[in-house]
Write a protein that holds these residues in place. Structure first.
Motif, PDB file in Angstrom:
ATOM      1  N   PHE A 293       0.794  -1.267  -0.120  1.00 31.51           N
ATOM      2  CA  PHE A 293       0.041  -0.138   0.094  1.00 31.51           C
ATOM      3  C   PHE A 293       0.895   1.206   0.065  1.00 31.51           C
ATOM      4  CE2 PHE A 293      -1.964   3.334   2.449  1.00 31.51           C
ATOM      5  CZ  PHE A 293      -3.131   3.623   1.507  1.00 31.51           C
ATOM      6  N   GLY A 294       1.816   1.364   0.787  1.00 37.48           N
ATOM      7  CA  GLY A 294       2.902   2.270   0.864  1.00 37.48           C
ATOM      8  C   GLY A 294       3.296   2.657  -0.396  1.00 37.48           C
ATOM      9  N   VAL A 295       3.821   1.709  -1.130  1.00 34.49           N
ATOM     10  CA  VAL A 295       4.291   1.795  -2.276  1.00 34.49           C
ATOM     11  C   VAL A 295       3.451   2.421  -3.275  1.00 34.49           C
ATOM     12  CG1 VAL A 295       5.755   0.460  -4.353  1.00 34.49           C
ATOM     13  CG2 VAL A 295       6.173  -0.022  -2.034  1.00 34.49           C
ATOM     14  N   PHE A 296       2.301   1.773  -3.478  1.00 35.70           N
ATOM     15  CA  PHE A 296       1.182   2.274  -4.520  1.00 35.70           C
ATOM     16  C   PHE A 296       0.917   3.708  -3.872  1.00 35.70           C
ATOM     17  CE2 PHE A 296      -3.461   2.915  -4.760  1.00 35.70           C
ATOM     18  CZ  PHE A 296      -3.434   2.934  -6.136  1.00 35.70           C
ATOM     19  N   LEU A 297       0.761   4.282  -2.850  1.00 32.28           N
ATOM     20  CA  LEU A 297       0.677   5.379  -2.542  1.00 32.28           C
ATOM     21  C   LEU A 297       1.523   6.589  -2.808  1.00 32.28           C
ATOM     22  CD1 LEU A 297      -1.760   6.815  -0.999  1.00 32.28           C
ATOM     23  CD2 LEU A 297      -0.169   6.814   0.919  1.00 32.28           C
ATOM     24  N   VAL A 298       2.902   6.216  -3.041  1.00 33.06           N
ATOM     25  CA  VAL A 298       3.885   7.011  -3.439  1.00 33.06           C
ATOM     26  C   VAL A 298       4.055   7.121  -4.904  1.00 33.06           C
ATOM     27  CG1 VAL A 298       6.466   7.297  -3.271  1.00 33.06           C
ATOM     28  CG2 VAL A 298       5.220   6.717  -1.078  1.00 33.06           C
ATOM     29  N   ARG A 299       3.746   5.879  -5.395  1.00 29.57           N
ATOM     30  CA  ARG A 299       3.651   5.978  -6.916  1.00 29.57           C
ATOM     31  C   ARG A 299       2.644   6.704  -7.519  1.00 29.57           C
ATOM     32  NH1 ARG A 299       0.878   3.161 -10.637  1.00 29.57           N
ATOM     33  NH2 ARG A 299       1.752   2.943 -12.620  1.00 29.57           N
ATOM     34  N   GLN A 300       1.550   6.541  -6.910  1.00 28.07           N
ATOM     35  CA  GLN A 300       0.408   7.370  -7.563  1.00 28.07           C
ATOM     36  C   GLN A 300       0.649   8.826  -7.552  1.00 28.07           C
ATOM     37  OE1 GLN A 300      -0.916   4.984  -9.208  1.00 28.07           O
ATOM     38  NE2 GLN A 300      -2.717   5.800  -9.275  1.00 28.07           N
ATOM     39  N   TYR A 301       1.385   9.339  -6.201  1.00 29.98           N
ATOM     40  CA  TYR A 301       1.613  10.762  -6.239  1.00 29.98           C
ATOM     41  C   TYR A 301       2.745  11.175  -6.920  1.00 29.98           C
ATOM     42  CZ  TYR A 301       2.326  15.326  -3.691  1.00 29.98           C
ATOM     43  OH  TYR A 301       2.308  16.677  -3.674  1.00 29.98           O
ATOM     44  N   ALA A 302       4.117  10.368  -6.876  1.00 28.78           N
ATOM     45  CA  ALA A 302       5.272  10.533  -7.785  1.00 28.78           C
ATOM     46  C   ALA A 302       5.003  10.812  -9.055  1.00 28.78           C
ATOM     47  CB  ALA A 302       6.237   9.627  -7.293  1.00 28.78           C
ATOM     48  N   ARG A 303       3.711  10.196  -9.633  1.00 29.01           N
ATOM     49  CA  ARG A 303       3.456  10.156 -11.272  1.00 29.01           C
ATOM     50  C   ARG A 303       3.393  11.672 -11.742  1.00 29.01           C
ATOM     51  NH1 ARG A 303      -0.551   5.731 -13.175  1.00 29.01           N
ATOM     52  NH2 ARG A 303       0.112   6.541 -15.218  1.00 29.01           N
ATOM     53  N   SER A 304       2.932  12.491 -10.761  1.00 31.81           N
ATOM     54  CA  SER A 304       2.570  13.754 -10.947  1.00 31.81           C
ATOM     55  C   SER A 304       3.790  14.779 -10.997  1.00 31.81           C
ATOM     56  CB  SER A 304       1.610  14.406  -9.918  1.00 31.81           C
ATOM     57  OG  SER A 304       2.197  14.567  -8.678  1.00 31.81           O
ATOM     58  N   ILE A 305       4.908  14.338 -10.630  1.00 37.69           N
ATOM     59  CA  ILE A 305       6.144  14.976 -10.851  1.00 37.69           C
ATOM     60  C   ILE A 305       6.410  15.262 -12.237  1.00 37.69           C
ATOM     61  CG2 ILE A 305       8.539  15.191 -10.332  1.00 37.69           C
ATOM     62  CD1 ILE A 305       8.089  13.480  -7.967  1.00 37.69           C
ATOM     63  N   PRO A 306       6.568  16.303 -12.911  1.00 33.90           N
ATOM     64  CA  PRO A 306       6.862  16.560 -14.324  1.00 33.90           C
ATOM     65  C   PRO A 306       8.207  15.583 -14.984  1.00 33.90           C
ATOM     66  CG  PRO A 306       6.309  18.671 -13.228  1.00 33.90           C
ATOM     67  CD  PRO A 306       6.547  17.573 -12.140  1.00 33.90           C
ATOM     68  N   ASP A 307       8.218  15.107 -15.796  1.00 35.69           N
ATOM     69  CA  ASP A 307       9.491  14.400 -16.239  1.00 35.69           C
ATOM     70  C   ASP A 307      10.430  15.214 -16.948  1.00 35.69           C
ATOM     71  OD1 ASP A 307       8.436  11.791 -15.886  1.00 35.69           O
ATOM     72  OD2 ASP A 307       7.264  11.710 -17.871  1.00 35.69           O
ATOM     73  N   GLU A 308      10.008  16.501 -17.377  1.00 31.01           N
ATOM     74  CA  GLU A 308      11.067  17.487 -17.802  1.00 31.01           C
ATOM     75  C   GLU A 308      11.930  18.025 -16.676  1.00 31.01           C
ATOM     76  OE1 GLU A 308       7.582  17.604 -18.181  1.00 31.01           O
ATOM     77  OE2 GLU A 308       7.451  17.506 -20.203  1.00 31.01           O
ATOM     78  N   LEU A 309      11.418  18.082 -15.290  1.00 28.51           N
ATOM     79  CA  LEU A 309      12.227  18.463 -14.195  1.00 28.51           C
ATOM     80  C   LEU A 309      13.205  17.395 -14.070  1.00 28.51           C
ATOM     81  CD1 LEU A 309      12.566  20.518 -11.809  1.00 28.51           C
ATOM     82  CD2 LEU A 309      10.792  19.164 -10.630  1.00 28.51           C
ATOM     83  N   LEU A 310      12.839  16.370 -14.166  1.00 24.64           N
ATOM     84  CA  LEU A 310      13.995  15.358 -13.831  1.00 24.64           C
ATOM     85  C   LEU A 310      14.960  15.257 -15.015  1.00 24.64           C
ATOM     86  CD1 LEU A 310      11.630  12.438 -12.648  1.00 24.64           C
ATOM     87  CD2 LEU A 310      12.644  14.195 -11.126  1.00 24.64           C
ATOM     88  N   GLU A 311      14.566  15.339 -16.206  1.00 28.69           N
ATOM     89  CA  GLU A 311      15.370  15.294 -17.340  1.00 28.69           C
ATOM     90  C   GLU A 311      16.386  16.490 -17.246  1.00 28.69           C
ATOM     91  OE1 GLU A 311      15.774  13.064 -19.398  1.00 28.69           O
ATOM     92  OE2 GLU A 311      14.432  11.642 -18.652  1.00 28.69           O
ATOM     93  N   ALA A 312      15.852  17.605 -16.688  1.00 28.05           N
ATOM     94  CA  ALA A 312      16.841  18.707 -16.735  1.00 28.05           C
ATOM     95  C   ALA A 312      17.861  18.582 -15.735  1.00 28.05           C
ATOM     96  CB  ALA A 312      15.909  19.878 -16.472  1.00 28.05           C
ATOM     97  N   ALA A 313      17.548  17.918 -14.521  1.00 31.12           N
ATOM     98  CA  ALA A 313      18.349  17.528 -13.631  1.00 31.12           C
ATOM     99  C   ALA A 313      19.552  16.543 -14.049  1.00 31.12           C
ATOM    100  CB  ALA A 313      17.852  16.986 -12.283  1.00 31.12           C
ATOM    101  N   ARG A 314      19.094  15.674 -14.948  1.00 35.17           N
ATOM    102  CA  ARG A 314      20.045  14.656 -15.377  1.00 35.17           C
ATOM    103  C   ARG A 314      21.064  15.277 -16.349  1.00 35.17           C
ATOM    104  NH1 ARG A 314      15.114  11.448 -15.400  1.00 35.17           N
ATOM    105  NH2 ARG A 314      15.336   9.641 -14.205  1.00 35.17           N
ATOM    106  N   ILE A 315      20.378  16.350 -17.370  1.00 32.68           N
ATOM    107  CA  ILE A 315      21.290  17.165 -18.077  1.00 32.68           C
ATOM    108  C   ILE A 315      22.524  17.955 -17.433  1.00 32.68           C
ATOM    109  CG2 ILE A 315      21.220  18.844 -20.093  1.00 32.68           C
ATOM    110  CD1 ILE A 315      18.503  17.907 -20.821  1.00 32.68           C
ATOM    111  N   ASP A 316      21.918  18.388 -16.277  1.00 35.98           N
ATOM    112  CA  ASP A 316      22.823  19.193 -15.514  1.00 35.98           C
ATOM    113  C   ASP A 316      23.931  18.389 -14.793  1.00 35.98           C
ATOM    114  OD1 ASP A 316      21.556  21.592 -16.545  1.00 35.98           O
ATOM    115  OD2 ASP A 316      20.326  21.644 -14.460  1.00 35.98           O
ATOM    116  N   GLY A 317      23.859  16.941 -15.006  1.00 39.23           N
ATOM    117  CA  GLY A 317      24.882  16.486 -14.423  1.00 39.23           C
ATOM    118  C   GLY A 317      24.651  15.663 -13.008  1.00 39.23           C
ATOM    119  N   ALA A 318      23.175  15.802 -12.663  1.00 36.10           N
ATOM    120  CA  ALA A 318      22.716  15.228 -11.412  1.00 36.10           C
ATOM    121  C   ALA A 318      22.486  13.767 -11.372  1.00 36.10           C
ATOM    122  CB  ALA A 318      21.633  15.808 -10.625  1.00 36.10           C
ATOM    123  N   GLY A 319      23.116  13.001 -10.558  1.00 39.45           N
ATOM    124  CA  GLY A 319      22.900  11.639 -10.433  1.00 39.45           C
ATOM    125  C   GLY A 319      21.459  11.063  -9.808  1.00 39.45           C
TER     126      GLY A 319
END
Length: 273
Positions: A149-175
């Motif tokens: 249930f905890g994994v499901f709850l976090v997954r449902q909420y984390a899907r709302s995080i924009p992929d563009e934000l994560l990709e920008a961080a990866r392009i800037d060199g963040a692990g």
């Protein structure tokens, strides 16, 4: 005018239901301050004639309730912190990371939700016995490291995080570790509060698993100790109610203090993604 009358009726009905739900808790608190045998009178009194803390003094002085309270607090805190780390990491991975078999594995986890937890207790106990973790706090904490249930709850909420934000961080060199701890976790704050409350309440109120794993009386938690107390003082209602108050009040205070974050996280986790 009609809408005002309907609102009054609905609020009145909700108030009555709330009073009906709170009545047992209020009477439990009142009985805990009564003298021995006073609650057994008929009709039972609503308020103690001479309020006294004698039942609480007996609980902590003779029945070692303070040690059991500390055991429950330590276990619930350890389970909450460890479970948060694993649930948050797994939920984020299922939501935003791509790996082989991700969707099939998540569907299998969801299917496991229909299996009662009691079914897994025997093989889980045998596993803990093989690992030498029976009658240890690790035997209580380890099986609670992650929940479906905890994994499901976090997954449902984390899907709302924009992929563009994560990709920008990866392009800037963040692990990936830095992205998770610096970018993702602050955005998951509402669901973290919700999951922390749910996990702490579940661990605090857990009776069956600590009863099975912890055979040493010094390791017992509050719910198990309260059950043992009921066998020793089967006719002492006032002492039993004092033990129930000691068990209920900490988690009730925690829930009331954080209920805004709890409700916000539940609603957001249910509608996002």
């Amino acid at each position: 005018m009609k809408s005002t009358g309907a609102a009054i009726a609905v609020n009145g009905a909700l108030t009555l239901l709330a009073l009906f739900a709170l009545a047992p808790l209020a009477w439990m608190l009142s009985v805990s301050f009564m003298a021995p045998g006073e609650a057994a009178a008929f009709p039972p009194p609503l308020l103690p004639q001479q309020p006294s803390l004698a039942n609480y003094v007996q609980l902590f002085a003779r029945d070692r309730m303070g040690g059991y309270l500390l055991n429950s607090l330590l276990l619930a805190t350890a389970v909450t912190l460890a479970s948060l780390l694993f649930n948050l990491a797994a939920g984020y991975a299922f939501a935003k990371l791509r790996f082989c078999g991700r969707d099939a594995l998540f569907q299998a986890l969801l299917g496991a939700l229909v299996i009662p937890g009691q079914v897994a207790m025997m093989p889980l106990f045998l596993l803990m016995k093989t690992l030498g973790l029976v009658n240890t706090y690790a035997g209580v904490v380890l099986p609670a490291l992650a929940s479906i249930f905890g994994v499901f709850l976090v997954r449902q909420y984390a899907r709302s995080i924009p992929d563009e934000l994560l990709e920008a961080a990866r392009i800037d060199g963040a692990g990936e570790a830095r992205i998770f701890f610096v970018i993702v976790l602050p955005l998951l704050r509402p669901i973290i509060a919700t999951l922390a409350i749910l996990t702490f309440l579940a661990s605090w109120n857990d009776f069956m698993w600590p009863l099975i794993v912890l055979s040493d009386q010094d390791y017992q938690t509050l719910p198990v100790a309260l059950a043992s107390l009921s066998r020793e003082h089967v006719m002492d209602n006032e002492l039993m109610m004092a033990g129930a108050v000691v068990t209920v009040l900490p988690v009730l205070a925690l829930f009331l203090a954080l209920q805004r974050h709890y409700l916000q996280g539940l609603m957001l986790g249910g509608v996002k993604g």
